[in-house]
Design a protein around this motif. Sequence first.
Motif, PDB file in Angstrom:
ATOM      1  N   ALA A   1       0.842  -1.193   0.000  1.00 26.59           N
ATOM      2  CA  ALA A   1       0.000   0.000   0.000  1.00 26.59           C
ATOM      3  C   ALA A   1       0.876   1.242   0.000  1.00 26.59           C
ATOM      4  O   ALA A   1       1.972   1.250   0.579  1.00 26.59           O
ATOM      5  N   TRP A   2       0.385   2.294  -0.641  1.00 22.94           N
ATOM      6  CA  TRP A   2       1.053   3.599  -0.661  1.00 22.94           C
ATOM      7  C   TRP A   2       0.148   4.603   0.027  1.00 22.94           C
ATOM      8  O   TRP A   2      -0.963   4.867  -0.438  1.00 22.94           O
ATOM      9  N   ASP A   3       0.607   5.167   1.135  1.00 22.73           N
ATOM     10  CA  ASP A   3      -0.135   6.205   1.842  1.00 22.73           C
ATOM     11  C   ASP A   3       0.477   7.551   1.481  1.00 22.73           C
ATOM     12  O   ASP A   3       1.613   7.850   1.855  1.00 22.73           O
ATOM     13  N   VAL A   4      -0.279   8.362   0.754  1.00 22.45           N
ATOM     14  CA  VAL A   4       0.226   9.621   0.208  1.00 22.45           C
ATOM     15  C   VAL A   4      -0.182  10.772   1.119  1.00 22.45           C
ATOM     16  O   VAL A   4      -1.311  10.822   1.604  1.00 22.45           O
ATOM     17  N   GLY A   5       0.738  11.718   1.345  1.00 20.23           N
ATOM     18  CA  GLY A   5       0.441  12.807   2.269  1.00 20.23           C
ATOM     19  C   GLY A   5       0.253  12.268   3.675  1.00 20.23           C
ATOM     20  O   GLY A   5      -0.654  12.662   4.395  1.00 20.23           O
ATOM     21  N   THR A   6       1.143  11.376   4.063  1.00 21.46           N
ATOM     22  CA  THR A   6       0.973  10.627   5.315  1.00 21.46           C
ATOM     23  C   THR A   6       1.047  11.492   6.561  1.00 21.46           C
ATOM     24  O   THR A   6       0.557  11.100   7.626  1.00 21.46           O
TER      25      THR A   6
END
Length: 264
Positions: free
Chosen positions: A37-42
């Motif tokens: 998974a890629w969490d963007v603006g984490t």
Amino acid sequence: MADLFIKQAKQYSEGRPTYPQQLFDFIASNTPSHDLAWDVGTGSGQAAQSLANYYKNVIATDTSPKQLEFAAKLPNITYRCTSATMSPNELREKVGSESSFDLVTIAQAMHWFDLPTFYQQVKCVLKKPDGVIAAWCYTTPEVNPSVDSLFEIFYTVGAGPYWEPARKLVDQKYETIDFPFEPIDGLEHNGPFRFNSEKVMDLEGYFTYLRSWSAYQTAREKGVELLTDSVVEDFTRAWNEDGKLQKIVTYPVYLRIGKVGSSI
């Protein structure tokens, strides 16, 4: 937009709500695979920490190194600082290769993005055709009628002039945000779906949340203190009128979720 949150990164980490388990259960149940998974603006990693319970590995990115300093370190989360507009090379080097991700998430951040550019990146990295994008926001907190009536004035009149225009997308519960993704199999639409995040807070914690706003920081930079003595007194009176120092604060969470399909 990351600059808006740098100066109050610690307050952001401490004051913002976590997200409910039901939200992640729903997302994970609609993701065919759970490898990456890629969490963007984490930010400080609130969503990434929860995703780590469902996905073997999580890449969590943000443009603010200051925010990332406050992110909890877990063995299956890799935090990376990226530029605001990643080139294809940076996307490959810092995020991952084409068609490699099962899920892309964006928590309380997508309204700041250059969406056409970002969506091209999403369509690049998600597995075809069933890779999932899930973006959510939370709106204004709910405490009780006395506190909420004061909050409404503070939010719209006091802080109103200092919100960025993109904040309107949050006020509209992401209903109007551009979201060109197909409904996931078994769902009739791509949202928004509502969840509730609850957090036990005392009054100082509530003020910490208010101070974590981008609007609060913008006002201070213009020489305006939104939490004046009179405002603090009004909130204190309303908060304490029931005799309970701690209260359950509810944040409505609104989720848009879809699959990438065969887009290229």
